[in-house]
Design a protein around this motif. Sequence first.
Motif, PDB file in Angstrom:
ATOM      1  N   ASP A  25       0.832  -1.204   0.000  1.00 56.42           N
ATOM      2  CA  ASP A  25       0.000   0.000   0.000  1.00 56.42           C
ATOM      3  C   ASP A  25       0.865   1.253   0.000  1.00 56.42           C
ATOM      4  O   ASP A  25       0.524   2.261  -0.639  1.00 56.42           O
ATOM      5  CB  ASP A  25      -0.921   0.014   1.218  1.00 56.42           C
ATOM      6  CG  ASP A  25      -2.023  -1.023   1.128  1.00 56.42           C
ATOM      7  OD1 ASP A  25      -2.246  -1.565   0.022  1.00 56.42           O
ATOM      8  OD2 ASP A  25      -2.659  -1.304   2.157  1.00 56.42           O
ATOM      9  N   LEU A  29       0.719   4.186  -2.794  1.00 52.89           N
ATOM     10  CA  LEU A  29       0.408   5.549  -2.394  1.00 52.89           C
ATOM     11  C   LEU A  29       1.512   6.521  -2.838  1.00 52.89           C
ATOM     12  O   LEU A  29       1.219   7.637  -3.292  1.00 52.89           O
ATOM     13  CB  LEU A  29       0.235   5.579  -0.881  1.00 52.89           C
ATOM     14  CG  LEU A  29      -0.272   6.859  -0.237  1.00 52.89           C
ATOM     15  CD1 LEU A  29      -1.130   6.533   0.974  1.00 52.89           C
ATOM     16  CD2 LEU A  29       0.911   7.709   0.190  1.00 52.89           C
ATOM     17  N   LEU A  57      -2.298  11.648   2.103  1.00 53.26           N
ATOM     18  CA  LEU A  57      -2.781  10.440   1.438  1.00 53.26           C
ATOM     19  C   LEU A  57      -2.863   9.290   2.445  1.00 53.26           C
ATOM     20  O   LEU A  57      -3.813   8.491   2.422  1.00 53.26           O
ATOM     21  CB  LEU A  57      -1.867  10.064   0.280  1.00 53.26           C
ATOM     22  CG  LEU A  57      -1.961  10.925  -0.992  1.00 53.26           C
ATOM     23  CD1 LEU A  57      -0.839  10.565  -1.960  1.00 53.26           C
ATOM     24  CD2 LEU A  57      -3.323  10.743  -1.668  1.00 53.26           C
ATOM     25  N   CYS A  58      -1.879   9.211   3.338  1.00 55.99           N
ATOM     26  CA  CYS A  58      -1.884   8.172   4.367  1.00 55.99           C
ATOM     27  C   CYS A  58      -3.048   8.345   5.328  1.00 55.99           C
ATOM     28  O   CYS A  58      -3.688   7.362   5.728  1.00 55.99           O
ATOM     29  CB  CYS A  58      -0.571   8.197   5.147  1.00 55.99           C
ATOM     30  SG  CYS A  58       0.847   7.516   4.264  1.00 55.99           S
ATOM     31  N   GLU A  61      -6.065   7.002   3.696  1.00 59.60           N
ATOM     32  CA  GLU A  61      -6.014   5.538   3.594  1.00 59.60           C
ATOM     33  C   GLU A  61      -6.242   4.890   4.954  1.00 59.60           C
ATOM     34  O   GLU A  61      -6.918   3.866   5.056  1.00 59.60           O
ATOM     35  CB  GLU A  61      -4.663   5.116   3.029  1.00 59.60           C
ATOM     36  CG  GLU A  61      -4.436   3.614   2.969  1.00 59.60           C
ATOM     37  CD  GLU A  61      -5.408   2.884   2.063  1.00 59.60           C
ATOM     38  OE1 GLU A  61      -5.594   1.665   2.259  1.00 59.60           O
ATOM     39  OE2 GLU A  61      -5.976   3.524   1.157  1.00 59.60           O
TER      40      GLU A  61
END
Length: 281
Positions: A25, A29, A57-58, A61
């Motif tokens: 992941d 990303l 972005l993390c 997610e």
Amino acid sequence: MHEVFEGQRARLTGLAYRMLGSRQDAEDLVQEAYLRWARAGEVEHPQAWLTKVVSNLCLNELASARVRRESYTGPWLPEPVFTDEDPVELRDTVSYALLTLMERLTPAERAVFVLKEAFGYSHHEIAGFLDLTDANTRQLHSRARRRLGDGPRFTPSPEEQRRLVERFLAAAVEGDIDGLTSLLAADVTAWSDGGGKARAALRPITGREKVLRYVLGLVRRLGGAEIVLTEFNGEPAMVTFGEGSPFTATVFEVGEEGLTGLRTVLNPEKLRLVALRLSHS
């Protein structure tokens, strides 16, 4: 611009992995961050800009990952990574035990903790990355530290850890019950992550006697499998092979009284990168 981004890719992947606990992941990303970078044009401070993009972005997610993990079959464990594949010098910030504990944190707490502890950013810089105030980041960092606790008080040298694991594996293969018992801490815990895709214990197994039975049962299941001793996340580990492919990866946690934790990944989706790396060795 491509060269500038590639110079940051390893650091950004290390950041995303610590945030997400998944190398696959993290790489996906970071690739998304590259696409945004390619569309952004001139950027005055590339490292800060990319850190902010990846951090956010993390956060997005992590919000959806938390929902998925609530319905995950059995214990969820991070995806193991070989120690030499991680670019960040502070290895203890990527230890398997710490990554597992970080599942207790909210996404914001985890982001602040990683940016502060692993990458050394100031609270002012972190506030800019996450669109928070300095006071917010200090509060989140303090809360994260409390939730994670003080951590282990005793850390044996890497050589001592490896010797203990080697003795443990030899005793397990030989069925030496007394030897195994002497190497397990009284409060040792074993976790198995099969994710519903491989046979695994659905709950953590705690206590020397129960873990001893678990280990002996696992050895019987493995039969004549090939065992490779290695290192994941800065800690001693082993990979077992069947028909040329890895089907378990176990990370060992060593304390003052012996082995205090065994975390075994059996979910084949989390072993893909391990298989790829070992196939090239």
